[in-house]
Design a protein around this motif. Structure first.
Motif, PDB file in Angstrom:
ATOM      1  N   ASN A  88       0.859  -1.183   0.000  1.00 51.54           N
ATOM      2  CA  ASN A  88       0.000   0.000   0.000  1.00 51.54           C
ATOM      3  C   ASN A  88       0.899   1.239   0.000  1.00 51.54           C
ATOM      4  N   LYS A 100      -3.549   3.938  -0.521  1.00 54.88           N
ATOM      5  CA  LYS A 100      -3.014   5.108   0.173  1.00 54.88           C
ATOM      6  C   LYS A 100      -2.846   6.269  -0.803  1.00 54.88           C
ATOM      7  N   CYS A 103      -6.370   7.549  -1.739  1.00 62.83           N
ATOM      8  CA  CYS A 103      -7.021   8.354  -0.702  1.00 62.83           C
ATOM      9  C   CYS A 103      -6.403   9.738  -0.546  1.00 62.83           C
ATOM     10  N   TYR A 156     -11.696   1.592   6.182  1.00 66.42           N
ATOM     11  CA  TYR A 156     -10.326   1.584   5.648  1.00 66.42           C
ATOM     12  C   TYR A 156      -9.402   1.774   6.838  1.00 66.42           C
ATOM     13  N   TYR A 157      -8.586   0.760   7.129  1.00 65.89           N
ATOM     14  CA  TYR A 157      -7.737   0.805   8.320  1.00 65.89           C
ATOM     15  C   TYR A 157      -6.328   0.362   7.949  1.00 65.89           C
ATOM     16  N   GLU A 158      -5.351   1.221   8.184  1.00 61.46           N
ATOM     17  CA  GLU A 158      -3.958   0.873   7.942  1.00 61.46           C
ATOM     18  C   GLU A 158      -3.367   0.234   9.186  1.00 61.46           C
ATOM     19  N   ASN A 222       2.404  -0.277   4.983  1.00 62.31           N
ATOM     20  CA  ASN A 222       1.071   0.286   5.175  1.00 62.31           C
ATOM     21  C   ASN A 222      -0.051  -0.683   4.810  1.00 62.31           C
ATOM     22  N   ALA A 224      -3.308  -2.564   4.505  1.00 64.90           N
ATOM     23  CA  ALA A 224      -4.602  -1.968   4.858  1.00 64.90           C
ATOM     24  C   ALA A 224      -5.729  -2.992   4.792  1.00 64.90           C
ATOM     25  N   VAL A 226      -9.757  -3.412   4.275  1.00 66.54           N
ATOM     26  CA  VAL A 226     -10.866  -2.696   3.645  1.00 66.54           C
ATOM     27  C   VAL A 226     -12.136  -3.507   3.813  1.00 66.54           C
TER      28      VAL A 226
END
Length: 230
Positions: A88, A100, A103, A156-158, A222, A224, A226
């Motif tokens: 990411n 990333k 966004c 959405y969480y890294e 990173n 992520a 989803v």
């Protein structure tokens, strides 16, 4: 498990189906055998329904340097809602148009070198047949794609790094223009969550970390999670 290169697979599970390379399983030191090895089929071409996969109850892991937005569109078409995305990449980094990057409302344009075209965003991806593929899109198109993702993404969480900040930012060997090292340090501090383990006491408490190769701790990118809207 889908991979165009069969020799990259390290874990074999007799309960799993493998779609690898030309369909021939490589010899493996452990002697473990997969229940089925067939020729590689890309995610977007896989007959998931015939395989008995229930998309709404399935977590997909993407680690293929393919345009993340394309994968999200394909997920939605099949009815998948949950996925983990590796690679990411930060803006202006890597070999794929990552979530990333997607966004980032600026498309990385504010970090680009002066000779880059204004309001142009590089959208990079890998293709199984043609290798690395790049296209330049307008900042307006990038923002349309960003909004389309925000409209369908529920979560959405890294995932934060375990132990270190991503050291590769300091010596990035990528084939595209990157910001100065000063900006890379700023990016690491401002765009990455603090590591989960930050003290010696915490390190000692999580004893399993001692068993991991150091490279597993610094090759953070990173990753992520989803979740798409139902």
């Amino acid at each position: 498990c889908l991979d165009p290169l069969a020799d990259r697979v390290r874990i074999w599970d007799s309960r799993a189906a493998y779609f690898l390379g030309d369909g021939v399983a490589p010899r493996h030191p452990s002697g473990d055998k997969a229940s089925a090895v067939k020729a590689f089929v890309d995610f977007q071409d896989m007959p998931w329904e015939k395989l008995g996969v229930v998309p709404n109850d399935t977590l997909v892991l993407f680690d293929d340097q393919t345009d993340h937005w394309e994968r999200v569109v394909q997920m939605r078409r099949f009815g998948f809602r949950y996925a983990l995305f590796d690679d990411n990449w930060f803006p202006l980094q890597g070999d794929a148009y990552s979530l990333k990057q997607l966004c980032d409302e600026t498309g990385g344009t504010v970090l680009g070198p002066l000779h880059m075209l204004p309001e142009r965003v590089l959208r990079r991806s890998r293709n199984v047949t043609h290798g690395s593929v790049s296209q330049v899109i307008s900042l307006a198109e990038h923002r349309e794609l960003r909004q389309a993702f925000l409209d369908i993404a529920e979560v959405y969480y890294e995932i934060p790094p375990v132990l270190f900040f991503p050291s590769f930012l300091m010596h990035s060997p990528f084939r595209m223009d990157k910001p100065s090292n000063r900006l890379l340090v700023y990016m690491a501090l401002s765009m990455v969550a603090p590591p989960i383990v930050q003290t010696q006491a915490e390190f000692e408490e999580v004893g399993a970390l001692r068993e991991l190769p150091v490279r597993e701790l610094w090759m953070f990118n990173n990753a992520a999670f989803v979740q798409l809207r139902g």
